[in-house]
Motif scaffolding. Structure first.
Motif, mmCIF file in Angstrom:
data_model
loop_
_atom_site.group_PDB
_atom_site.id
_atom_site.type_symbol
_atom_site.label_atom_id
_atom_site.label_comp_id
_atom_site.label_asym_id
_atom_site.label_seq_id
_atom_site.Cartn_x
_atom_site.Cartn_y
_atom_site.Cartn_z
ATOM 1 N N SER A 111 42.241 41.265 42.017
ATOM 2 C CA SER A 111 43.353 41.849 41.278
ATOM 3 C C SER A 111 43.719 43.210 41.873
ATOM 4 O O SER A 111 42.862 43.980 42.290
ATOM 5 N N GLY A 112 45.024 43.449 41.952
ATOM 6 C CA GLY A 112 45.514 44.693 42.523
ATOM 7 C C GLY A 112 45.716 44.656 44.027
ATOM 8 O O GLY A 112 46.211 45.610 44.603
ATOM 9 N N ILE A 113 45.335 43.557 44.663
ATOM 10 C CA ILE A 113 45.517 43.402 46.116
ATOM 11 C C ILE A 113 46.370 42.156 46.333
ATOM 12 O O ILE A 113 46.048 41.076 45.839
ATOM 13 N N ASN A 114 47.466 42.304 47.058
ATOM 14 C CA ASN A 114 48.421 41.208 47.227
ATOM 15 C C ASN A 114 47.965 40.094 48.139
ATOM 16 O O ASN A 114 48.494 39.003 48.098
ATOM 17 N N LYS A 115 46.976 40.334 48.973
ATOM 18 C CA LYS A 115 46.531 39.323 49.938
ATOM 19 C C LYS A 115 45.362 38.526 49.368
ATOM 20 O O LYS A 115 44.412 39.093 48.851
ATOM 21 N N THR A 116 45.459 37.204 49.454
ATOM 22 C CA THR A 116 44.366 36.343 48.993
ATOM 23 C C THR A 116 43.567 35.836 50.183
ATOM 24 O O THR A 116 43.999 35.939 51.328
ATOM 25 N N LEU A 166 36.271 44.262 51.605
ATOM 26 C CA LEU A 166 36.796 45.190 50.601
ATOM 27 C C LEU A 166 36.118 46.536 50.777
ATOM 28 O O LEU A 166 34.958 46.598 51.181
ATOM 29 N N LEU A 167 36.822 47.579 50.417
ATOM 30 C CA LEU A 167 36.211 48.900 50.385
ATOM 31 C C LEU A 167 35.296 48.981 49.171
ATOM 32 O O LEU A 167 35.445 48.215 48.210
ATOM 33 N N ALA A 168 34.376 49.906 49.194
ATOM 34 C CA ALA A 168 33.493 50.094 48.047
ATOM 35 C C ALA A 168 34.334 50.406 46.812
ATOM 36 O O ALA A 168 35.338 51.105 46.886
ATOM 37 N N GLY A 169 33.937 49.829 45.673
ATOM 38 C CA GLY A 169 34.681 50.023 44.428
ATOM 39 C C GLY A 169 34.343 48.929 43.445
ATOM 40 O O GLY A 169 33.440 48.115 43.664
ATOM 41 N N THR A 170 35.082 48.870 42.352
ATOM 42 C CA THR A 170 34.889 47.858 41.313
ATOM 43 C C THR A 170 36.142 47.002 41.235
ATOM 44 O O THR A 170 37.259 47.531 41.170
#
Length: 119
Positions: A45-50, A64-68
Motif C-alpha cells: 500500500s502506498g506504492i504504485n508498482k506491484t 523495499l526501504l526499511a519501514g512499516t
C-alpha cells in the motif's frame, strides 16, 4: 589503478549500498494445500508498482526501504490476503509467506453446510 582507488575511496558507501539491496520482503505464495501459486500480485500500500509471482515454486522478492508496510497478495479466483504493519529492516529481507484460499473451496463448504441444515 583507477578502479582500485575509486573502490577503496568508496568502500563504506559501496558496503552500505550492498546491504540496502537486501532490504525488502521475500516469501512464497501457496494454496491451502501447500501447492505453489504463480501470477499472484504482491501489492504494497502506498506504492504504485506491484510485483508478480512468476517463479514456478511460488517464490517472490520485493525490494523495499526499511519501514512499516501493509502488504497484500491477490490472485484471480482466490481471496486476497492482507498483512498489516509488516516491519522491514535495513540489511535483511523480511519473510512473508502467503497462503491463499480458493473462492470455490469456500463456496462449496457453505453449500454443504446449507444442505446439512435443511435436512
Amino acid at each position: 589503478d583507477t578502479f582500485g582507488k575509486v573502490g577503496s575511496d568508496n568502500f563504506n558507501s559501496i558496503l552500505k549500498f550492498s546491504k540496502l539491496a537486501n532490504s525488502g520482503v521475500k516469501g512464497r505464495a501457496t494454496d491451502y494445500f501447500g501447492n505453489p501459486l504463480t501470477d499472484v500480485t504482491i501489492t504494497v500500500s502506498g506504492i504504485n508498482k506491484t510485483t508478480k509471482v512468476r517463479h514456478p515454486e511460488g517464490y517472490y522478492w520485493r525490494p523495499l526501504l526499511a519501514g512499516t508496510y501493509n502488504i497484500s497478495a491477490s490472485k484471480h479466483g482466490y481471496y486476497t490476503l492482507a498483512r498489516k504493519s509488516i516491519v522491514v529492516r535495513e540489511e535483511e529481507p523480511t519473510q512473508i509467506d502467503f497462503i491463499l484460499i480458493p473462492k470455490s473451496q469456500v463456496r462449496a463448504r457453505k453449500r454443504r453446510r446449507r444442505r446439512k441444515r435443511s435436512v
